[in-house]
Design a protein around this motif. Structure first.
Motif, mmCIF file in Angstrom:
data_model
loop_
_atom_site.group_PDB
_atom_site.id
_atom_site.type_symbol
_atom_site.label_atom_id
_atom_site.label_comp_id
_atom_site.label_asym_id
_atom_site.label_seq_id
_atom_site.Cartn_x
_atom_site.Cartn_y
_atom_site.Cartn_z
ATOM 1 N N HIS A 80 -48.107 -64.779 33.223
ATOM 2 C CA HIS A 80 -47.552 -65.978 32.588
ATOM 3 C C HIS A 80 -48.670 -66.645 31.792
ATOM 4 N N LEU A 81 -48.318 -67.083 30.592
ATOM 5 C CA LEU A 81 -49.348 -67.643 29.703
ATOM 6 C C LEU A 81 -49.020 -69.107 29.389
ATOM 7 N N LEU A 110 -52.472 -67.357 33.034
ATOM 8 C CA LEU A 110 -53.609 -67.571 32.142
ATOM 9 C C LEU A 110 -53.408 -68.845 31.327
ATOM 10 N N THR A 122 -50.484 -71.979 26.853
ATOM 11 C CA THR A 122 -51.468 -72.154 25.778
ATOM 12 C C THR A 122 -51.734 -73.637 25.531
ATOM 13 N N SER A 134 -44.934 -71.251 36.465
ATOM 14 C CA SER A 134 -46.151 -71.094 37.291
ATOM 15 C C SER A 134 -45.862 -71.548 38.712
ATOM 16 N N PHE A 168 -51.894 -60.681 31.672
ATOM 17 C CA PHE A 168 -51.376 -61.888 32.341
ATOM 18 C C PHE A 168 -49.889 -61.731 32.651
ATOM 19 N N LYS A 207 -51.166 -58.590 26.408
ATOM 20 C CA LYS A 207 -50.070 -58.981 27.301
ATOM 21 C C LYS A 207 -50.194 -58.439 28.728
ATOM 22 N N CYS A 261 -55.062 -70.629 28.186
ATOM 23 C CA CYS A 261 -56.076 -70.499 27.137
ATOM 24 C C CYS A 261 -55.583 -71.022 25.793
ATOM 25 N N GLN A 315 -54.361 -71.523 22.006
ATOM 26 C CA GLN A 315 -53.368 -70.788 21.213
ATOM 27 C C GLN A 315 -53.990 -69.732 20.309
#
Ligand code: G6P
Length: 604
Positions: free
Chosen positions: A556-557, A541, A559, A453, A554, A551, A543, A545
């Motif tokens: 980059h995710l 994003l 969790t 990020s 976003f 997909k 959020c 799990q």
């Protein structure tokens, strides 16, 4: 806001003690600094623009042997941050350092100029110095001069003062700005805050409003505003010297984020076992209140936004949240069924203290949520709930904010159990999850979900945070953290509001950090993510799990473990802080002491 240190000793190590104290208090302000010491009865004043390290280089060249003196690190209010305006100031026989604002400095300066005083700086502090000197020249008695000056000075002040004719003594007085005193076998000390004293002692005395202190070698004499001597009343701090060391971490901020699991554990433990302390003769009674007004500044205000959402939705009580600088000048509608909650890490923020005063004048119950034990807010509010984050040195708050959110979530739970319709099963689940939090935070800290990020953000100058409900409140803090330490402009928006104008700023590659942890609002937030994605945004994003997001929505995710919303925010704070930290690191910023900021804002 401005750090003060004073020292009077049997030894000739004043320069070392004063410089060390300033370095420790640098989080209170660091645009310039200065020191005044007597070496063989000869007064030496040395000042420098910029950080304390620059002052230190300058001072050490003078090879001074002094047993007492005063020192100051400044956060400018009156006059630009340069060497002339740096403290100490000198007029006649008086040298002083000041934290606070003298509101009537202009009138006083006109009066003093008629008496022959000339001013060389743009500061209100130099006028205060002349005011004390004018009183001193009448009697040549420091105590009488300080008493007389107190009747003339309006505003807030903590002063450490030297008189030319008393080179072995240091004086101090205060009104509305903090000062504490301490002593050991060879010396007496004064400082704006406890960390400066920790290398020497854990026992300290709080200087009360209008009191005057006289430090002479290892002795402290304390006088009330009328000149009556009184016994100092010592308290013991639980803070230890580790708190003011980085312990191997690159920055205090990183160390303090890693202390978050412990801070939350201690805060929850204290709240569950000790409850809310009362400064009144009656205990805190949850059932007494029908509405709540939350007042705070900065991050504490954003913690208040989370509390508002939780209390209102879960306890169905009216809750308002307001920044202290606005609240204090309004005529807010409060009644005897209102509880005013003041949130503050330091417990010394001038605007928050003024808000407390206003609520007290209106005879409304006040509850302080404070991190610093014995701080002004903790002493003056009717009730106190302590966050147990311990000392926080980095200017940008992390663990103290997280502890505020944890404590306020527990408070919300208490109100919810009384006024809401929470099931026993949910209550038990929340309590179990609260106990699991420290371990979950440790696990999150072991992963490195934030570097990617940070790399995505570091080269941008405009970033958006979007979220709904509790996630919006979190976005406010995430955005503030990023602005404070990385100097990237960011805006936090209620996700549904972006399209009402600001979406025009989204273009190809604009970073948007979206939080989507509110289960009931998940689909709505996802729609808002689609809106920014369609306009070219790159989305980071955050959020749970167990929430599934396509997909393509976003880039980059990150969790988080799934938790009840009463607990989730306490955990989701962490990635936001780490993203801000890593981004500032990549940009080469001064992370622990960001430009223009100060940790404790004790002036308006
Ligand atoms: C300053 C700090 C902020 C902090 C705010 C409130 O502006 O830079 O980080 O949130 O004061 O401080 P408090 O001590 O009242 O929580």
């Amino acid at each position: 806001m401005c750090g003060i240190v004073g020292y009077s000793s049997l030894k000739t190590n004043a320069v070392d003690v004063l410089l060390q104290g300033l370095a420790t208090l640098e989080y209170r302000g660091y645009d310039s600094s200065g020191i005044a010491v007597f070496d063989n009865d000869q007064l030496n004043i040395i000042k420098s623009k910029g950080k304390v390290s620059l002052l230190k280089e300058k001072v050490l060249k003078h090879h001074l042997h002094a047993s007492n003196g005063i020192a100051h690190t400044r956060w400018a209010t009156h006059g630009e941050p340069n060497e002339i305006n740096a403290h100490p100031h000198h007029q006649g026989s008086v040298t002083l350092v000041h934290n606070g604002i003298i509101e009537n400095y202009h009138e006083l300066s006109l009066q003093l100029m008629q008496e022959g005083y000339q001013f060389h700086t743009q500061t209100d502090s130099e006028v205060a110095c002349a005011c004390i000197d004018a009183a001193y020249q009448q009697t040549k008695d420091p105590l009488a001069a300080l008493q007389a000056a107190q009747t003339q000075l309006k505003g807030s002040y903590a002063f450490a003062i030297l008189f030319d004719e008393y080179p072995e003594d240091v004086y101090a007085m205060r009104f509305d700005s903090p000062l504490i005193l301490a002593q050991d076998d060879t010396a007496s000390y004064l400082a704006s805050d406890i960390p400066a004293l920790l290398p020497y002692t854990k026992q300290y005395v709080v200087l009360e409003q209008h009191e005057i202190a006289h430090l002479h070698k290892a002795a402290i004499h304390l006088y009330d505003a009328h000149g009556n001597e009184k016994e100092p009343s010592f308290q013991t701090t639980t803070m230890d010297v580790q708190a003011i060391q980085k312990n191997g971490y690159a920055h205090f901020m990183l160390k303090e984020i890693h202390e978050e699991p412990q801070a939350i554990k201690d805060t929850l433990h204290a709240f569950i076992h000790d409850g809310i302390h009362s400064n009144l003769e009656r205990p805190f009674d949850y059932a007494r209140y029908e509405q709540i007004m939350i007042v705070a500044c900065g991050s504490a205000y954003y913690a208040g936004m989370i509390a508002k959402e939780l209390i209102e939705s879960e306890a169905r009580m009216h809750v308002q949240v307001e920044v202290a600088s606005e609240f204090r000048y309004r005529n807010p509608l409060l009644d005897e069924r209102t509880l005013v909650i003041l949130i503050s890490q330091s417990g010394e923020t001038a605007d928050t203290l003024a808000a407390l005063k206003l609520a007290k004048e209106k005879k409304i119950d006040t509850l302080a949520v404070v991190n610093v034990i014995g701080s002004s807010l903790a002493r003056e509010a009717a009730f106190v709930a302590y966050t147990m984050a311990k000392a926080e040195i980095a200017v940008a708050t992390t663990k103290a904010y997280a502890a505020q959110v944890a404590l306020l979530s527990c408070l919300a739970l208490k109100f919810a159990l009384l006024h809401g319709n929470m099931t026993k099963t949910r209550k038990e689940q929340i309590i179990t999850q609260l106990h699991q939090l420290p371990d979950l935070l440790e696990e999150m800290l072991e992963k490195d979900d934030w570097s990617e990020s940070a790399h995505r953000l570091a080269d941008h100058e405009h970033i958006f945070f979007i979220g709904r409900g509790l996630d919006h409140a979190l976005c406010m803090e995430g955005s503030l953290k990023l602005k404070e330490i990385s100097y990237i402009h960011s805006e936090a928006y209620a996700a549904g509001e972006l399209k009402h104008g600001t979406i025009s700023l989204i273009e190809q590659g604009t970073p948007v950090i979206a939080i989507a942890n509110e289960a009931a609002l998940f689909d709505k937030t996802i729609s808002n993510i689609r809106e920014v994605k369609a306009r070219g945004a790159q989305v980071i994003l955050i959020c749970r799990q167990d929430f599934h997001v396509h997909k393509e929505l976003f880039d980059h995710l990150i969790t988080t473990p799934p938790l009840d919303r009463m607990v989730q925010t306490i955990l989701t704070v962490l990635p936001l802080q780490m993203i801000a930290y890593q981004t500032a690191l990549l940009r080469g910023c001064e992370i622990d002491k960001p430009r223009n900021l100060a940790k404790s804002v004790t002036v308006e």
